[in-house]
Design an enzyme around this catalytic site. Structure first.
Site, short mmCIF file in Angstrom:
data_model
loop_
_atom_site.label_atom_id
_atom_site.label_comp_id
_atom_site.label_asym_id
_atom_site.label_seq_id
_atom_site.Cartn_x
_atom_site.Cartn_y
_atom_site.Cartn_z
N LEU A 22 0.80 -1.22 0.00
CA LEU A 22 0.00 0.00 0.00
C LEU A 22 0.84 1.27 0.00
O LEU A 22 0.40 2.31 -0.48
CB LEU A 22 -0.93 0.02 1.23
CG LEU A 22 -1.96 -1.10 1.30
CD1 LEU A 22 -2.66 -1.08 2.64
CD2 LEU A 22 -2.96 -0.97 0.16
N GLY A 23 2.02 1.20 0.54
CA GLY A 23 2.85 2.40 0.61
C GLY A 23 4.25 2.05 1.06
O GLY A 23 4.50 1.00 1.64
N MET A 27 11.74 4.17 5.78
CA MET A 27 12.24 3.10 6.64
C MET A 27 11.30 1.91 6.76
O MET A 27 11.61 0.96 7.49
CB MET A 27 12.53 3.65 8.04
CG MET A 27 13.61 4.71 8.04
SD MET A 27 14.06 5.25 9.71
CE MET A 27 15.29 6.48 9.32
N LYS A 45 2.86 -3.01 8.89
CA LYS A 45 4.03 -2.18 8.63
C LYS A 45 5.28 -3.02 8.88
O LYS A 45 5.48 -3.53 9.99
CB LYS A 45 4.04 -0.94 9.52
CG LYS A 45 5.26 -0.02 9.28
CD LYS A 45 5.24 1.19 10.20
CE LYS A 45 4.18 2.19 9.79
NZ LYS A 45 4.31 3.46 10.58
N ASP A 143 4.53 14.94 15.56
CA ASP A 143 4.39 15.27 14.14
C ASP A 143 2.91 15.46 13.81
O ASP A 143 2.36 14.80 12.94
CB ASP A 143 5.00 14.17 13.28
CG ASP A 143 5.29 14.64 11.85
OD1 ASP A 143 5.48 15.86 11.66
OD2 ASP A 143 5.32 13.81 10.93
#
Length: 351
Positions: A22-23, A27, A45, A143
């Protein structure tokens, strides 16, 4: 992943089948996966194979998964599991997360410039409510940007605690590097201050200013100008927004104070915005409920990871403001938090 993990060929942890990529960020790579045990789709992930041989990176991603898994809130993406898989001679860690149906706030702002004030205040209230829960657990996001706020059919999801830290840690690593999005960095982050909830409050103030006015509080065309604005320039007064209650404008001003001690507590931000929006603020009853054990960071070093190029998160050196761009992935969707289906039935949180 350099071929270390391929879809459809195997189960990670004898449980999670990878369906499609998906992406990809600097890293990590994120996959749409299927949990063979519980029969549901998930996001997985996986640490990039080039980093998997580094023990510090593997340890840090595990610590971050532990911290994120303790966060139980309807506006925070759930972390379900952590594991390590042996791939072509490497021990590759992975984190299993909720698969989110929605798009980033950055896309919404890109289409419309600014939002109706009620919508902006509602989004701000849900973001602040999520952060208040994280702060009560001793976790600071660091963030808070439009790219890390997902808009879903059931409300906001604050995503990507990938550069999160524990309260009291130093903002600067041993090599002088700092990760974050220059347009949303609190002044103390540029001065090697300690991590504190006030850092995220500053981000919420910028988020509100951007949603309500269609721009940031300073005119800056370069990263250097933006960083200097955070440090030395007072934000421009908010232009008038028709119908916006005065307490919201005052709250934004307080959130953007240069000194962390002058900013309001996160729970106050959440309650004020929720009252204006006419919604319930889901905030912790007492910070004592969420003491985080700092010994989890033992031997973790100060490595911060991962970041995503899709959020314009740029690692840069404190000693010089020249940026080093993150490695770019090929996917257009938001790495780590894709537009996919997720169950709308409530789930219990662990921790």
């Amino acid at each position: 992943m350099g071929g270390a993990v391929r879809s459809g060929e195997q189960l990670l942890g004898e449980r999670y089948r990878l369906i499609e990529q998906l992406g990809a960020g600097g890293m990590s790579v994120v996959w749409r996966g299927y949990d063979e045990v519980l029969g549901r789709q998930v996001a997985v992930k996986v640490l990039a194979s080039r980093l998997a041989s580094d023990k510090a990176f593997r340890h840090r991603i595990r610590v971050e998964a532990q911290a994120a898994a303790r966060l139980c809130h309807p506006n925070i993406t759930n972390v379900y599991d952590y594991g390590e898989s042996e791939q072509v001679g490497l021990t590759v860690p992975y984190v299993v997360m909720e698969l989110v149906d929605g798009g980033p706030l950055s896309s919404r702002l890109g289409r419309g410039g600014q939002l109706p004030w009620r919508e902006a205040v509602t989004i701000g209230a849900e973001v602040a409510s999520a952060l208040a829960t994280a702060h009560a657990r001793g976790v600071v996001h660091r963030d808070v940007t439009p790219g890390n706020v997902m808009l879903t059919p059931t409300g906001v999801k604050v995503v990507d605690f990938g550069i999160s830290a524990l309260v009291g840690e130093s903002e600067q690593g041993p090599d002088g590097a700092l990760l974050g999005t220059p347009a949303y960095l609190a002044p103390e982050r540029l001065d090697n201050g300690q991590v504190s909830p006030a850092t995220d409050v500053y981000g919420v103030g910028l988020l509100l200013y951007r949603m309500l006015t269609g721009r940031l509080p300073w005119q800056a065309s370069t990263t250097t100008q933006m960083l200097r604005a955070h440090m030395y320039h007072d934000p421009d007064p908010m232009p008038p927004v028709v119908g916006l209650p005065a307490e919201v404008e005052e709250l934004v001003r307080r959130c953007l104070a240069k000194r962390p001690a002058d900013r309001p507590p996160t729970a106050e931000v959440a309650r004020t915005l929720a009252d204006v929006a006419g919604i319930a603020a889901i905030v912790p009853v007492s910070p004592a409920l969420g003491q985080f054990d700092p010994t989890l960071l033992e031997n973790a070093g100060t490595t911060i990871l991962p970041w995503s190029s899709a959020t314009d998160a740029l690692p840069f050196s404190i000693g010089r403001t020249r940026t080093r761009r993150a490695a770019r992935g090929g996917a257009r969707s938001r790495p780590g938090w894709p537009r996919r289906a997720w169950s709308r039935s409530p789930r219990p949180c662990g921790g």
